[in-house]
Design an enzyme around this catalytic site. Sequence first.
Site, short mmCIF file in Angstrom:
data_model
loop_
_atom_site.label_atom_id
_atom_site.label_comp_id
_atom_site.label_asym_id
_atom_site.label_seq_id
_atom_site.Cartn_x
_atom_site.Cartn_y
_atom_site.Cartn_z
N GLU A 142 -23.51 11.19 31.67
CA GLU A 142 -22.11 11.61 31.81
C GLU A 142 -21.93 13.08 31.49
O GLU A 142 -20.95 13.70 31.91
CB GLU A 142 -21.19 10.76 30.93
CG GLU A 142 -21.37 10.97 29.44
CD GLU A 142 -20.52 10.01 28.62
OE1 GLU A 142 -19.47 10.44 28.13
OE2 GLU A 142 -20.91 8.85 28.46
N ASP A 184 -22.59 2.21 23.10
CA ASP A 184 -22.49 3.64 23.43
C ASP A 184 -22.54 4.47 22.14
O ASP A 184 -21.66 4.36 21.29
CB ASP A 184 -21.15 3.88 24.15
CG ASP A 184 -21.04 5.29 24.70
OD1 ASP A 184 -21.97 6.09 24.50
OD2 ASP A 184 -20.00 5.59 25.34
N HIS A 234 -19.77 6.74 35.31
CA HIS A 234 -18.98 6.98 34.11
C HIS A 234 -17.53 7.22 34.53
O HIS A 234 -17.28 7.92 35.51
CB HIS A 234 -19.51 8.22 33.38
CG HIS A 234 -18.73 8.56 32.15
ND1 HIS A 234 -17.73 9.51 32.14
CD2 HIS A 234 -18.80 8.06 30.90
CE1 HIS A 234 -17.23 9.59 30.92
NE2 HIS A 234 -17.85 8.73 30.14
CA CA Z 1 -20.13 7.20 27.09
#
Ligand code: CA
Length: 386
Positions: free
Chosen positions: A250, A198, A300
């Site tokens: 997200e 990420d 998410h």
């Molecule tokens: Ca993330």
Amino acid sequence: MRITAVKSHVLQYDLDEELGYSQQYYARRSAHLVEVSTDEGITGWGECFGPGNVALANKAIVERVIAPLIDGADPFDRERLWHRVYNLLRDHGQKGMPIQALSGVDIALWDIVGQATGQPLYKLVGGRCRDRIPVYGYGMMLRREGDLPRRFAEEAAAIEAQGFGAVKMKVGLGPRDDIRLVEAVRGALTDSTRLMVDANHCYTTSDALEVGRALDRLGVYWFEEPVAPEDRAGYRYLRNRLDVNIAGGEAEFTRWGWRDLLQAGCVDIAQPEVCGLGGITEYLKVLALAHTHFVPVTNHVWGSAIAVAVNLHLLTAMPDLPGGLHPWSPMLEFDTNPSRFQDELPTEPLRILDQVKANGGTVAAPERPGIGVEPDRDFIAKYSVN
Ligand code: CA
């Protein structure tokens, strides 16, 4: 049934150790709960995405802007109330904080409907499509000092040892150091454990391509938020050149934001944030849009046990796409860093880590009516910064 009060609770406490992602280090954990009361004694709980001062600003939107618009209304009228609020706030923010605030209120209405009908949330949103949901453990947050590759490798092995079959790490030090971090983590995991990376949108497109080629070589499962969420062309560029799944979303809001992201072909895996994009009412539309484009969805998740439980229900009720004997499965995102908002907030804890350990890295949704998380009032009073 009538809504009699809408109240926000912003909870905070100081972490033992500072944690970081590519945009900042933070020393405080926070959560923003929304409580909707009714004249029949049923109280619904929701949660808004957004930490710290963002949560405090969202609290003002919930209590001063949204609450007067729904006061006295029937909480069963989710669509009507969603559109009343959205249409009146359209001129003041079609994305971001007004929609995060609306999300928590909408989620609380669904909790009320579940409690009033005696049904768990997953029944209200379509019924059980899977019994158990694989969980991925995220950890490996950035720290300011120390031998980060070694620390990340040790942490990855420790998360795996807790029973997780998939783990997610942060990057954000710059391409060369980030590639070393990923190599260290990959080397510490068994081959069968999935690894996701990420970036929290820290790279330029060309840096993301360099990192992405390393992720291809290392067999990483997905590359999350490689570039800025507004950079649709950057997403498309990377998706066309890399084998690793490009994941993101997200920071996208409502069906209209998601329409544009999906139509532009930005992601291999969509990550809608139900506590941010507009709540459950809007999430169901975003899920339908993603599946319309044959883009798989894995939600998410950020926040307290309420957000985790909502997502457990939504993942339980998510239809297979495209289906089969061994279909692609979404995963539950779970923060493995210690959190009192997971363990101590609910009167009946979800026991995610116990379930992961006992059930091969998987969890099941609670069977109680509604979301199935009753927050401890004393806990709220203790951590509330209102
Ligand atoms: Ca993330």
